[in-house]
Design an enzyme around this catalytic site. Structure first.
Site, PDB file in Angstrom:
ATOM      1  N   ASP A   6      35.852  44.102  44.587  1.00  0.00           N
ATOM      2  CA  ASP A   6      34.603  43.946  43.839  1.00  0.00           C
ATOM      3  C   ASP A   6      33.481  44.431  44.748  1.00  0.00           C
ATOM      4  OD1 ASP A   6      32.765  42.996  41.811  1.00  0.00           O
ATOM      5  OD2 ASP A   6      32.382  41.231  43.049  1.00  0.00           O
ATOM      6  N   SER A   7      32.285  44.552  44.193  1.00  0.00           N
ATOM      7  CA  SER A   7      31.128  44.907  45.009  1.00  0.00           C
ATOM      8  C   SER A   7      30.804  43.808  46.020  1.00  0.00           C
ATOM      9  CB  SER A   7      29.916  45.100  44.102  1.00  0.00           C
ATOM     10  OG  SER A   7      29.663  43.895  43.391  1.00  0.00           O
ATOM     11  N   CYS A  69      35.934  43.832  38.921  1.00  0.00           N
ATOM     12  CA  CYS A  69      34.514  44.150  38.796  1.00  0.00           C
ATOM     13  C   CYS A  69      34.336  44.941  37.497  1.00  0.00           C
ATOM     14  CB  CYS A  69      34.114  44.995  39.996  1.00  0.00           C
ATOM     15  SG  CYS A  69      32.441  45.638  39.932  1.00  0.00           S
ATOM     16  N   GLU A 148      25.395  36.263  45.503  1.00  0.00           N
ATOM     17  CA  GLU A 148      25.738  36.734  46.852  1.00  0.00           C
ATOM     18  C   GLU A 148      25.031  35.895  47.922  1.00  0.00           C
ATOM     19  OE1 GLU A 148      27.784  39.317  48.092  1.00  0.00           O
ATOM     20  OE2 GLU A 148      28.594  39.368  46.067  1.00  0.00           O
ATOM     21  N   CYS A 180      30.401  40.020  33.985  1.00  0.00           N
ATOM     22  CA  CYS A 180      30.262  40.320  35.416  1.00  0.00           C
ATOM     23  C   CYS A 180      31.020  39.228  36.146  1.00  0.00           C
ATOM     24  CB  CYS A 180      28.796  40.313  35.825  1.00  0.00           C
ATOM     25  SG  CYS A 180      28.570  40.411  37.616  1.00  0.00           S
ATOM     26  N   HIS A 182      30.744  37.961  38.953  1.00  0.00           N
ATOM     27  CA  HIS A 182      29.964  36.995  39.746  1.00  0.00           C
ATOM     28  C   HIS A 182      29.597  35.749  38.919  1.00  0.00           C
ATOM     29  CE1 HIS A 182      29.366  40.325  42.584  1.00  0.00           C
ATOM     30  NE2 HIS A 182      28.825  39.474  43.431  1.00  0.00           N
TER      31      HIS A 182
HETATM   32  N1  DGL Z   1      30.835  41.631  39.923  1.00  0.00           N
HETATM   33  C1  DGL Z   1      30.620  42.923  39.437  1.00  0.00           C
HETATM   34  C2  DGL Z   1      30.851  43.099  37.963  1.00  0.00           C
HETATM   35  O1  DGL Z   1      31.683  42.468  37.453  1.00  0.00           O
HETATM   36  C3  DGL Z   1      29.577  43.780  40.008  1.00  0.00           C
HETATM   37  C4  DGL Z   1      28.200  43.297  40.002  1.00  0.00           C
HETATM   38  C5  DGL Z   1      27.311  44.229  40.748  1.00  0.00           C
HETATM   39  O2  DGL Z   1      27.617  44.525  41.905  1.00  0.00           O
HETATM   40  O3  DGL Z   1      26.327  44.677  40.175  1.00  0.00           O
HETATM   41  O4  DGL Z   1      30.239  43.868  37.287  1.00  0.00           O
END
Ligand code: DGL
Length: 273
Positions: A6-7, A69, A148, A180, A182
């Site tokens: 993931d990011s 992600c 984050e 997302c 996160h």
């Molecule tokens: N967690 C990620 C997603 O599902 C990326 C969020 C991001 O880095 O913008 O999209």
């Protein structure tokens, strides 16, 4: 070994679900915190990061890659499958299908990043599953950065969510899709703002089940229900804050143990080492 990326720390919501269903699978997780957030970046850039991260995870012995992600899946999943045809991939798409099936009001909200909304994958999800349903969207600017930073319930996080959710609630939304990875970490706050009657859909358990199906089809499931296997956590960002956040986000499920390792990896130009 399963490689997951993931990011940042968002994909840990998927790792957690995989761990709950198949504790015996060895996992390597890579958080590209040097580049978080992915959402506002051009799709080509996210695709380049995803390709190199995949190559890196494969070089460490990964046999299946989970693109944990939505933004990277939107930007790169199709390309990754073409670039690594021998490798099975499991990706993410906003869970509009289950939302459309369970909404009573016919109004569904999707919280995701700009990259996810721009990708062809999302357009195809809407076309296939959203017939007859009103889908409201919000990119929640700044929300990934709040997670984050470990701010899961502070005033700024609440403000971003309230601004996104209140207009959706006013239009009768009864189901919200977390597009997302996160966002599952802030479900308690989301649910506090929406009230208990709104259903929040976290796709992570379904993604973990898909990982299980792909592994089963290849005969790779043996030992997956056994004792917890070792996990490796990698970040392209700062190691110590990453470790602290890991411990916090995985508490109650699978906090890093003695035999798990945590390392920093570095970008050099377009390559990871
Ligand atoms: N967690 C990620 C997603 O599902 C990326 C969020 C991001 O880095 O913008 O999209």
């Amino acid at each position: 070994m399963i490689g997951i990326f993931d990011s940042g720390v968002g994909g840990l919501s998927v790792l957690r679900a995989i761990r709950e269903q198949m504790p015996g699978l060895p996992l390597t997780y890579l958080a590209d915190q040097a580049h978080v957030p992915y959402g506002p970046r051009p799709l080509e850039e996210v695709r380049a990061f995803s390709t190199e991260i995949t190559r890196h995870l494969l070089s460490r012995g990964a046999q299946l890659i989970v693109v944990a992600c939505n933004a990277a899946s939107a930007a790169a999943l199709h390309h990754l499958r073409a670039a690594f045809p021998q490798v099975p991939f499991v990706g993410m798409e906003p869970a509009v299908k289950p939302a459309a099936e369970c909404t009573h009001s016919g109004v569904v909200g999707v919280l995701a990043t700009p990259a996810t909304f721009q990708g062809a994958l999302y357009a195809s999800v809407l076309e296939r599953f959203a017939g007859g349903v009103t889908v409201l969207q919000d990119t929640c600017p700044g929300l990934v950065a709040q997670v984050e930073a470990g701010d899961l319930a502070g005033p700024r996080t609440r403000q971003i969510l309230t601004r996104a959710l209140e207009p959706m609630l006013a239009q009768g939304m009864d189901t919200v899709v977390l597009g997302c990875t996160h966002y599952p970490f802030i479900i308690p706050l989301i649910q506090e703002i929406t009230g208990p009657a709104v259903r929040v859909i976290d796709p992570a358990p379904a993604v973990a089940r898909q990982v299980g199906r792909v592994l089963a089809a290849r005969g790779w499931l043996q030992g997956s229900d056994g004792p917890p296997a070792a996990m490796t956590f990698l970040t392209t960002g700062e190691l110590e804050p990453f470790k602290a956040l890991l411990t916090r986000l995985l508490a109650g499920c699978c906090p890093p143990a003695q035999n798990d390792s945590c390392e920093a990896v570095r970008w050099h130009g377009g390559s990871l080492a």
